[in-house]
Design a protein around this motif. Structure first.
Motif, PDB file in Angstrom:
ATOM      1  N   GLY C  31       0.834  -1.200   0.000  1.00 18.03           N
ATOM      2  CA  GLY C  31       0.000   0.000   0.000  1.00 18.03           C
ATOM      3  C   GLY C  31       0.873   1.256   0.000  1.00 18.03           C
ATOM      4  N   PRO C  32       0.244   2.409   0.192  1.00 20.45           N
ATOM      5  CA  PRO C  32       0.984   3.671   0.245  1.00 20.45           C
ATOM      6  C   PRO C  32       2.049   3.624   1.342  1.00 20.45           C
ATOM      7  CG  PRO C  32      -1.393   4.039   0.346  1.00 20.45           C
ATOM      8  CD  PRO C  32      -1.184   2.573   0.430  1.00 20.45           C
ATOM      9  N   VAL C  33       3.190   4.247   1.082  1.00 18.87           N
ATOM     10  CA  VAL C  33       4.273   4.223   2.066  1.00 18.87           C
ATOM     11  C   VAL C  33       3.927   5.121   3.244  1.00 18.87           C
ATOM     12  CG1 VAL C  33       6.690   4.758   2.442  1.00 18.87           C
ATOM     13  CG2 VAL C  33       5.970   3.689   0.307  1.00 18.87           C
ATOM     14  N   LEU C  34       4.098   4.553   4.459  1.00 17.42           N
ATOM     15  CA  LEU C  34       3.778   5.267   5.687  1.00 17.42           C
ATOM     16  C   LEU C  34       4.981   6.097   6.129  1.00 17.42           C
ATOM     17  CD1 LEU C  34       2.147   2.240   7.491  1.00 17.42           C
ATOM     18  CD2 LEU C  34       0.943   4.236   6.627  1.00 17.42           C
ATOM     19  N   PRO C  35       4.780   7.023   7.083  1.00 11.74           N
ATOM     20  CA  PRO C  35       5.908   7.816   7.588  1.00 11.74           C
ATOM     21  C   PRO C  35       7.061   6.947   8.111  1.00 11.74           C
ATOM     22  CG  PRO C  35       3.836   8.657   8.432  1.00 11.74           C
ATOM     23  CD  PRO C  35       3.511   7.403   7.680  1.00 11.74           C
ATOM     24  N   SER C  36       6.738   5.702   8.534  1.00 16.39           N
ATOM     25  CA  SER C  36       7.788   4.827   9.043  1.00 16.39           C
ATOM     26  C   SER C  36       8.602   4.212   7.910  1.00 16.39           C
ATOM     27  CB  SER C  36       7.164   3.711   9.886  1.00 16.39           C
ATOM     28  OG  SER C  36       6.277   2.955   9.080  1.00 16.39           O
ATOM     29  N   MET C  37       8.342   4.639   6.668  1.00 19.13           N
ATOM     30  CA  MET C  37       9.024   4.160   5.476  1.00 19.13           C
ATOM     31  C   MET C  37       8.632   2.729   5.113  1.00 19.13           C
ATOM     32  SD  MET C  37      10.391   6.769   4.493  1.00 19.13           S
ATOM     33  CE  MET C  37      11.205   6.174   3.006  1.00 19.13           C
ATOM     34  N   GLN C  38       7.585   2.220   5.777  1.00 21.11           N
ATOM     35  CA  GLN C  38       7.097   0.890   5.418  1.00 21.11           C
ATOM     36  C   GLN C  38       5.839   1.048   4.584  1.00 21.11           C
ATOM     37  OE1 GLN C  38       7.211  -2.518   7.367  1.00 21.11           O
ATOM     38  NE2 GLN C  38       8.300  -1.900   9.197  1.00 21.11           N
ATOM     39  N   ALA C  39       5.613   0.099   3.689  1.00 24.02           N
ATOM     40  CA  ALA C  39       4.387   0.143   2.910  1.00 24.02           C
ATOM     41  C   ALA C  39       3.209  -0.252   3.789  1.00 24.02           C
ATOM     42  CB  ALA C  39       4.495  -0.810   1.733  1.00 24.02           C
ATOM     43  N   ALA C  40       2.043   0.344   3.563  1.00 27.17           N
ATOM     44  CA  ALA C  40       0.850   0.010   4.335  1.00 27.17           C
ATOM     45  C   ALA C  40       0.319  -1.348   3.879  1.00 27.17           C
ATOM     46  CB  ALA C  40      -0.213   1.079   4.133  1.00 27.17           C
ATOM     47  N   PHE C  41      -0.492  -1.991   4.752  1.00 24.28           N
ATOM     48  CA  PHE C  41      -1.094  -3.264   4.395  1.00 24.28           C
ATOM     49  C   PHE C  41      -2.389  -2.993   3.638  1.00 24.28           C
ATOM     50  CE2 PHE C  41       1.649  -4.430   7.884  1.00 24.28           C
ATOM     51  CZ  PHE C  41       2.243  -5.557   7.371  1.00 24.28           C
ATOM     52  N   ARG C  42      -2.393  -3.394   2.374  1.00 27.43           N
ATOM     53  CA  ARG C  42      -3.551  -3.163   1.520  1.00 27.43           C
ATOM     54  C   ARG C  42      -4.468  -4.384   1.578  1.00 27.43           C
ATOM     55  NH1 ARG C  42      -4.522  -4.133  -3.976  1.00 27.43           N
ATOM     56  NH2 ARG C  42      -2.523  -5.183  -4.185  1.00 27.43           N
ATOM     57  N   VAL C  43      -5.769  -4.130   1.693  1.00 21.99           N
ATOM     58  CA  VAL C  43      -6.747  -5.220   1.687  1.00 21.99           C
ATOM     59  C   VAL C  43      -6.920  -5.691   0.246  1.00 21.99           C
ATOM     60  CG1 VAL C  43      -9.137  -5.868   2.152  1.00 21.99           C
ATOM     61  CG2 VAL C  43      -7.948  -4.304   3.693  1.00 21.99           C
ATOM     62  N   THR C  44      -6.630  -6.978  -0.023  1.00 19.74           N
ATOM     63  CA  THR C  44      -6.737  -7.443  -1.407  1.00 19.74           C
ATOM     64  C   THR C  44      -7.918  -8.368  -1.640  1.00 19.74           C
ATOM     65  OG1 THR C  44      -5.291  -9.299  -0.981  1.00 19.74           O
ATOM     66  CG2 THR C  44      -4.266  -7.298  -1.811  1.00 19.74           C
ATOM     67  N   GLY C  45      -8.460  -8.914  -0.581  1.00 24.91           N
ATOM     68  CA  GLY C  45      -9.591  -9.801  -0.806  1.00 24.91           C
ATOM     69  C   GLY C  45     -10.049 -10.478   0.468  1.00 24.91           C
TER      70      GLY C  45
END
Lengths: 409, 97, 112, 143
Positions: C31-45
């Motif tokens: 998902g979109p990159v968070l301030p912590s420089m990690q990608a967010a967890f995107r709901v895929t299904g």
């Protein structure tokens, strides 16, 4: 030497499972009533606990998570809570019995009434938990409990007809006035004691306390395969002594005194002294194990900071739980309830707790995310499932058999 | 498609929360907050007890969930029992740590 | 919305017929990159099961002793993976665009 | 619902408060005799070990006290039984007398132990042997 001491966690855990106060009496009672005809059950129990304790040790070494973490995670909050309540009550009842057992051992040694020893014993257990390092605690009480090997020496010294003992062991069925119901009841009691849930709680939490990592896989295995068979051996030796000395003359065992007597008969005062120290250490060790397990289970279910690897003030709720449990133990014992009888009621809760405790272990030990290449092989899985089936049967049959036989009468 | 695949129930719910900085145990993940209206829909926070842990504080998801414990009050009850009971017993450890 | 509210909801197909229940939510960390420089967890299904059960024990991924897996699957019935694009969350249920016969069994999609 | 209640009452009366039949008295008597024999034999074994210098006096005393307590329970629980007829009373008396003899023998042994009277303990070993054999016999007279 250091390598030798590394297996004391397994030994202490096994002593709690096989020769704590309830088991001491049950083993002798079974020997006196059935001879070695229930000996095979102990063997089956040893294999079962080895199997599952090995899985726990492996999960701790690879993934760093103790058993109750897994239970909550895999069973969810609600079923996890049910397991927590059942296994916590088994453990608490056992703790109560162990404190009573320590007091009874002191009574036998001193002649002073056991009720007077109860508060002192509980306080001593708390003091050890509060102040003594985990590694020190497991070494001292694990090794001292091994003094119970004197039962094996006593059995040998009594000069039994080994052929007859073997004959009994290979003919697993009730005799004389016994029925299949009483036979089944004691089979479940022995099997349940061998696989009592707090063993895996204590063993896996102990692994975390010892900071096991992947490189300690061998240590974990050594603990399992030295500790539990030793516990089983002590259990069989006690059964054998009673089978030789009591079965022929129709003595039924219901007190701790009768358990220790064979050592005196075979080895005199020295034998009795060693047995009394051994019983003291084993019950004290089991009291430590159960008291800590009370804290471990609740702490791990709620995710609180637990463990002796931090200072008491950093794990305040964990220590508070144990203080409350010990205080409760004193109160219950001062009502003059028979400590040996207390463990019998714990069977009821063990019946509920057993399958729910071991199912998550089997599941997680198979999970590639957790275990990577260290996950279970096919042989372990087949055996694991067989034992899960046995546990299920035992848990279903336990309560009806207890009612039919009126607690084994 | 890239990126790690997880399951919210299997990998997040009921997992142990650990302080990334010092390894302290901070509770369990009781629930997961999802923003399904967002584009794309994402995990916005983890819930433990009354506390909400924003997704940006999640540091690592392994056999436990490591978080950076900033601006959260996860030690509230442990501290309360520490101050009111455990600290009053001799030998509870140094205040410094 | 909380995960707890979504799990165990009824899943209906486009015609309003019953398919099963929500068992889990699949996430991908892209998902979109968070301030912590990690990608967010995107709901895929969603993972949907035929029979109601709160826990899969992780067995939808087909690991572990075969007998245990068989027991779990017998209880769960069919297990499907439904991509988020096909899902509409209503006030009390979850609706899927496709009909039951067109759903994708999870096995074919075990480790997307 | 009422039928169940009546049945339950009936069962209670028949099994508990009601008078025992001959067979029931025999069964219960034999069971009590076996339990008593167990304690008597235990006390004999303890006394023998003490005389052989394999036990300390305080341990022996505390062990004997344990057995005495258990025996008391067996004796008093049998004493609450109610013989229904004269023939049953004969059976009852037979077991009751043996149980009382067991109780006496154990009490005397305990007193001898507390007083440190080893000669008397020696004498009691013989007595316990005799009582034990008698109880063993009674214990085997019914299932």
């Amino acid at each position: 030497m250091k390598k030798l001491l590394a297996v004391t966690l397994g030994i202490l855990t096994a002593i709690g499972g096989f020769v704590d106060i309830g088991d001491l009496v049950t083993n002798a009672l079974v020997g006196a009533r059935f001879g070695m005809r229930l000996g095979l059950v102990v063997l089956v129990g040893v294999i079962g606990i080895c199997l599952y304790a090995e899985m726990c040790g492996r999960v701790v070494a690879v993934a760093g998570r103790p058993v109750f973490d897994l239970i909550r995670e895999r069973l969810g909050r609600r079923t996890g809570l049910l397991t927590l309540i059942a296994s916590f009550l088994v453990t608490l009842l056992t703790l109560i019995a162990e404190i009573g057992g320590v007091a009874l051992a002191l009574e036998l040694a001193s002649g002073v009434q056991y009720l007077l020893w109860v508060p002192l014993a509980a306080f001593a257990v708390w003091l050890v938990i509060w102040r003594v390092k985990f590694s020190r605690l497991e070494t001292v009480f694990g090794l001292m409990g091994l003094l119970l090997i004197v039962f094996a020496v006593a059995l040998w010294k009594l000069g039994p007809d080994w052929g007859q003992l073997m004959h009994q062991a290979t003919n697993p069925r009730p005799i004389g006035h016994e029925t299949w119901a009483t036979y089944g009841y004691y089979a479940i009691a022995l099997f349940g004691a061998a696989m009592t849930p707090y063993e895996v709680f204590f063993f896996s939490s102990g692994g975390v306390e010892e900071k096991w990592g992947r490189e300690d896989l061998i240590t974990a295995r050594a603990n399992v395969f030295v500790g539990f068979p030793l516990g089983g051996l002590l259990s069989l030796a006690i059964m054998g002594c009673a089978a030789v000395l009591y079965l022929p003359v129709g003595i039924q065992v219901d007190t701790l005194a009768q358990v220790t007597l064979p050592a005196a008969v075979a080895l005199g005062k020295l034998g009795l002294a060693i047995v009394l120290i051994g019983v003291f250490a084993a019950t004290f060790g089991a009291a430590l194990e159960t008291a800590l397990s009370c804290g471990y289970t609740i702490g791990q279910y709620y995710g609180w900071q637990w463990g002796k690897f931090v200072r008491p003030r950093q794990a305040s709720r964990f220590h508070l739980v144990m203080i409350i449990c010990l205080a409760l133990s004193i109160l219950v014992l001062l009502t003059a309830v028979d400590p040996v009888k207390v463990t019998e009621y714990s069977v009821v809760f063990a019946a509920m707790a057993l399958p729910l405790t071991y199912l998550p272990i089997l599941i997680v030990a198979n999970d590639p995310d957790y275990m990577g290449e260290n996950r279970n092989g096919p042989v372990t899985n087949v055996l694991g499932l067989v034992y899960l089936g046995l546990l299920l049967v035992a848990s279903i049959a336990a309560i009806p058999l207890m009612i039919i036989t009126k607690g084994g009468q | 498609m890239s990126g790690r695949v997880l399951h919210a129930q299997l990998h997040l719910r009921d997992r142990q929360l650990i302080d990334q900085r010092n390894g302290r145990l901070l509770g369990k993940v009781d629930d997961v907050e999802l923003d399904l209206e967002a584009d794309p829909p994402v995990v916005t926070a983890l819930i433990t007890g009354e506390q909400r842990i924003p997704a940006r504080l999640i540091a690592e998801i392994d056999t436990a969930v490591k978080i950076s414990n900033e601006g959260l009050d996860l030690d509230h009850w442990d501290d309360w029992f520490e101050r009111h009971i455990i600290d009053k017993i001799p030998g509870a450890g140094d205040k410094a740590d | 919305m909380r995960l707890g509210e979504l799990l165990g909801r009824r899943v209906l197909d486009g015609a309003g017929d019953d398919i099963g229940w929500v068992a889990d939510v699949r996430l991908v960390q892209d998902g979109p990159v968070l301030p912590s420089m990690q990608a967010a967890f995107r709901v895929t299904g969603l993972i949907v099961i035929e029979h109601h059960a709160t826990h899969l024990f992780g067995y939808e991924r087909h690991v572990g002793p075969a007998l245990l897996r068989w027991l779990v699957h017998r209880r769960l019935g069919d297990v499907w993976y439904v991509p988020w694009e096909d899902v509409t969350v209503t006030a009390t249920t979850v609706e899927v665009v496709r009909g039951r016969a067109e759903l994708q069994p999870l096995e074919e999609n075990a480790r997307l | 619902m009422r039928a169940i209640a009546v049945l339950a009452c009936l069962l209670t009366v028949l099994s508990g408060c009601g008078a025992d039949s001959e067979q029931k008295m025999l069964t219960e008597g034999a069971r009590s005799a076996r339990e008593a024999a167990s304690e008597v034999n235990t006390v004999r074994l303890i006394s023998q070990q003490l005389l052989d210098h394999k036990l300390w006096v305080p341990s022996a005393t505390s062990m004997v006290k344990d057995s005495e307590q258990t025996l008391d329970k067996v004796v008093s629980s049998f004493a609450t039984r109610q013989p229904g007829s004269d023939t049953v009373r004969q059976t009852y008396d037979r077991y009751s007398d043996a149980l009382d003899a067991a109780s006496d023998a154990v009490v005397e042994t305990r007193i001898a132990l507390v007083n440190g009277n080893l000669a008397k303990v020696q004498q009691q070993v013989g007595e316990l042997q005799k009582v034990g054999e008698q109880l063993d016999e009674l214990g085997e007279s019914a299932k």
